[in-house]
Scaffold this motif. Structure first.
Motif, PDB file in Angstrom:
ATOM      1  N   PHE A 284       0.830  -1.197   0.000  1.00  0.00           N
ATOM      2  CA  PHE A 284       0.000   0.000   0.000  1.00  0.00           C
ATOM      3  C   PHE A 284       0.871   1.256   0.000  1.00  0.00           C
ATOM      4  CE2 PHE A 284      -2.434   3.290   2.273  1.00  0.00           C
ATOM      5  CZ  PHE A 284      -3.526   3.385   1.409  1.00  0.00           C
ATOM      6  N   ASP A 285       1.994   1.210   0.712  1.00  0.00           N
ATOM      7  CA  ASP A 285       2.919   2.360   0.738  1.00  0.00           C
ATOM      8  C   ASP A 285       3.467   2.649  -0.660  1.00  0.00           C
ATOM      9  OD1 ASP A 285       2.549   2.731   3.435  1.00  0.00           O
ATOM     10  OD2 ASP A 285       4.333   1.596   4.030  1.00  0.00           O
TER      11      ASP A 285
ATOM     12  N   ILE B 159       0.816   4.592  -2.523  1.00  0.00           N
ATOM     13  CA  ILE B 159       0.769   5.990  -2.084  1.00  0.00           C
ATOM     14  C   ILE B 159       1.943   6.768  -2.679  1.00  0.00           C
ATOM     15  CG2 ILE B 159       0.875   7.527  -0.093  1.00  0.00           C
ATOM     16  CD1 ILE B 159      -1.779   5.994  -0.480  1.00  0.00           C
TER      17      ILE B 159
ATOM     18  N   GLU C  54      -2.248  12.532  -4.876  1.00  0.00           N
ATOM     19  CA  GLU C  54      -2.492  11.932  -3.561  1.00  0.00           C
ATOM     20  C   GLU C  54      -3.547  12.701  -2.770  1.00  0.00           C
ATOM     21  OE1 GLU C  54      -0.329  11.313   0.742  1.00  0.00           O
ATOM     22  OE2 GLU C  54       0.309  12.829  -0.695  1.00  0.00           O
TER      23      GLU C  54
ATOM     24  N   GLN D  48      -8.055  -0.397   3.185  1.00  0.00           N
ATOM     25  CA  GLN D  48      -6.895   0.377   3.632  1.00  0.00           C
ATOM     26  C   GLN D  48      -6.841   1.737   2.936  1.00  0.00           C
ATOM     27  OE1 GLN D  48      -3.173  -1.714   3.219  1.00  0.00           O
ATOM     28  NE2 GLN D  48      -2.096  -0.365   4.637  1.00  0.00           N
ATOM     29  N   LEU D  49      -7.214   1.770   1.662  1.00  0.00           N
ATOM     30  CA  LEU D  49      -7.235   3.040   0.937  1.00  0.00           C
ATOM     31  C   LEU D  49      -8.347   3.944   1.468  1.00  0.00           C
ATOM     32  CD1 LEU D  49      -6.190   4.841  -1.310  1.00  0.00           C
ATOM     33  CD2 LEU D  49      -7.703   3.642  -2.908  1.00  0.00           C
TER      34      LEU D  49
ATOM     35  N   GLU E 147      -9.552   3.956   4.523  1.00  0.00           N
ATOM     36  CA  GLU E 147      -9.124   4.449   5.832  1.00  0.00           C
ATOM     37  C   GLU E 147      -8.038   5.510   5.696  1.00  0.00           C
ATOM     38  OE1 GLU E 147      -7.967   0.829   7.716  1.00  0.00           O
ATOM     39  OE2 GLU E 147      -9.982   0.394   8.486  1.00  0.00           O
ATOM     40  N   TYR E 148      -7.142   5.302   4.743  1.00  0.00           N
ATOM     41  CA  TYR E 148      -6.065   6.268   4.510  1.00  0.00           C
ATOM     42  C   TYR E 148      -6.637   7.621   4.101  1.00  0.00           C
ATOM     43  CZ  TYR E 148      -2.215   8.641   2.147  1.00  0.00           C
ATOM     44  OH  TYR E 148      -1.286   9.572   1.748  1.00  0.00           O
ATOM     45  N   TYR E 149      -7.598   7.589   3.184  1.00  0.00           N
ATOM     46  CA  TYR E 149      -8.179   8.838   2.700  1.00  0.00           C
ATOM     47  C   TYR E 149      -8.961   9.535   3.807  1.00  0.00           C
ATOM     48  CZ  TYR E 149     -10.481  12.176  -0.350  1.00  0.00           C
ATOM     49  OH  TYR E 149     -10.905  13.340  -0.935  1.00  0.00           O
TER      50      TYR E 149
ATOM     51  N   LYS F 175      -8.318   9.411   6.978  1.00  0.00           N
ATOM     52  CA  LYS F 175      -7.320  10.034   7.851  1.00  0.00           C
ATOM     53  C   LYS F 175      -6.739  11.285   7.203  1.00  0.00           C
ATOM     54  CE  LYS F 175      -2.925   9.106  10.205  1.00  0.00           C
ATOM     55  NZ  LYS F 175      -1.817   8.143  10.395  1.00  0.00           N
ATOM     56  N   LYS F 176      -6.498  11.197   5.895  1.00  0.00           N
ATOM     57  CA  LYS F 176      -5.930  12.325   5.160  1.00  0.00           C
ATOM     58  C   LYS F 176      -6.877  13.518   5.204  1.00  0.00           C
ATOM     59  CE  LYS F 176      -2.602  13.707   2.346  1.00  0.00           C
ATOM     60  NZ  LYS F 176      -1.189  13.709   2.704  1.00  0.00           N
TER      61      LYS F 176
END
Length: 411
Positions: free
Chosen positions: A198-199, A202, A211, A239-240, A242-244, A246-247
């Protein structure tokens, strides 16, 4: 020499300038020659690559045409993806099955060509950019093949292909509005994550400068954080999502901090500042705890601290506390939030040497202004869990706590 004779330039030659005569462009003949190599080798890409590498075809002039043949089986009409006149072969990327197993050989084949002729990377960029800008002209399964190819190209680290070549052409309103772009990037992300972390994904999004703007790939009817989360969760990319989330949380928090910093630095009316904080908190759905932490940081960041005069710093800190106590009181509505404020003050005083000795004075001032309750201070003193400088701060606060306990006993 007689006066009647005319002078001559004996032995002198007059040179005429040569003109560079450009050979006429003939991409059709070039395309037919490449197609014939495919046909002669029955689409065996290893053999095709071998013959391509040893050929004397003018790739520097017809690089775009070469990749048109590789992707679609022949030339395409200028500005479109429609087949042009001329020979064609059935072994192109568009003609294969929409699976990674079927498409990977094409990626490896193009990688071999680029290693031999690295200048062709610009031509690959040109053709990919043109095809991606015209995705609506491809069939749905053809778009999926292009998405898989693109993902595998990055997985295989195809020589020098920049991510912006892929992502920027997709930001066309007509493609986005039809949902074509969202489907494309979803297929791309899923395929890329098969072989990569996943990193890594990104990192590619950052290099592609998208991003922070992933929501731009969504049609206007679905352009919301909730729709983003739902879409990628359903697509198996939690995961994407959740990442977004958080972003976006960080972005909203930063926006709130910027707005409040301006108002507090200008010493705006307290009611106006409270209203701004409430507005951002509601709009961004920010947790109470995060708001309390942010408020304290903003209040203290507005102070012009002295690097030498400790007493002056103490005066500045107490002045800020008194000026903005009502703001803190508005949001510290429970014992838990008051405790979080104490932890925030504790960490700041620990991290900033010039504030280390101000902890007890700040706490006492907040108590006097009814921001911190006696029970909160006693709980922190007896059972506080944040260990940053705790031993030092407990000792410095001991006289004040002793006074509180004695007052409690007298009552």
């Amino acid at each position: 020499m007689s006066s009647k004779e005319k002078p001559t330039l004996g032995g002198t030659r007059i040179k005429t300038r040569k003109r560079n005569i450009a050979a006429p462009l003939d991409p059709a003949a070039f395309a037919d020659a490449v197609v014939q190599i495919y046909l002669d080798n029955a689409g065996d890409l290893e053999l095709v690559a071998k013959y391509i590498e040893s050929s004397e075809l003018n790739f520097s002039r017809y690089g775009d045409t070469f990749f048109e043949v590789a992707f679609t089986g022949g030339r395409t009409q200028p500005g479109t993806t429609k087949p042009d006149e001329g020979e064609r072969h059935p072994y192109s990327l568009i003609d294969c099955e929409p699976t990674r197993e079927a498409i990977l050989p094409s990626v490896i084949y193009i990688q071999k060509i680029l290693r031999r002729r690295p200048f062709l990377i610009k031509n690959l960029e040109n053709v990919m950019r043109r095809f991606l800008q015209s995705l609506e002209l491809f069939e749905e399964n053809e778009r999926k093949k292009l998405a898989i190819f693109t993902a595998l190209a990055f997985s295989q680290k195809l020589s020098g292909l920049p991510p912006e070549t892929v992502f920027q052409p997709l930001l066309k309103d007509n493609l986005i509005g039809k949902g074509i772009v969202l489907t494309f990037i979803t297929d791309f992300f899923k395929e890329y994550l098969v072989d990569n972390s996943f990193d890594d994904l990104i990192a590619i999004l950052k290099r592609g400068k998208v991003e922070d703007n992933l929501l731009d790939f969504f049609p206007s009817s679905k352009k919301s954080p909730e729709a983003f989360s739902e879409h990628f969760t359903n697509a198996g990319m939690l995961q994407l999502a959740e990442y977004y989330e958080k972003k976006m949380f960080e972005v909203k928090l930063k926006e709130m901090k910027t707005a409040l910093t301006t108002q507090i630095s200008e010493e705006a009316d307290i009611a106006e500042v409270i209203e701004t904080a409430k507005h951002h908190m509601k709009e961004a759905k920010l947790p109470d705890i995060e708001v309390v932490r942010l408020l304290w940081d903003v209040i203290m960041d507005a102070v012009q601290w002295s690097s030498k005069n400790q007493q002056q710093n103490a005066n500045y800190a107490i002045r800020q506390v008194k000026m903005w106590a009502e703001l803190l009181n508005t949001f510290c509505t429970t014992g838990k939030l008051e405790l979080e404020l104490m932890y925030t003050i504790q960490v700041q005083c620990y991290d900033d040497a010039k504030l280390m000795k101000l902890f007890p004075e700040i706490v006492k001032s907040l108590y006097d202004l009814d921001v911190l309750a006696e029970d909160t201070i006693l709980f922190w003193f007896r059972k506080g869990t944040n260990l940053k400088g705790r031993q030092t701060f407990v000792k410095s606060l001991e006289p004040f706590v002793k006074w509180l306990e004695e007052a409690e006993e007298e009552e």
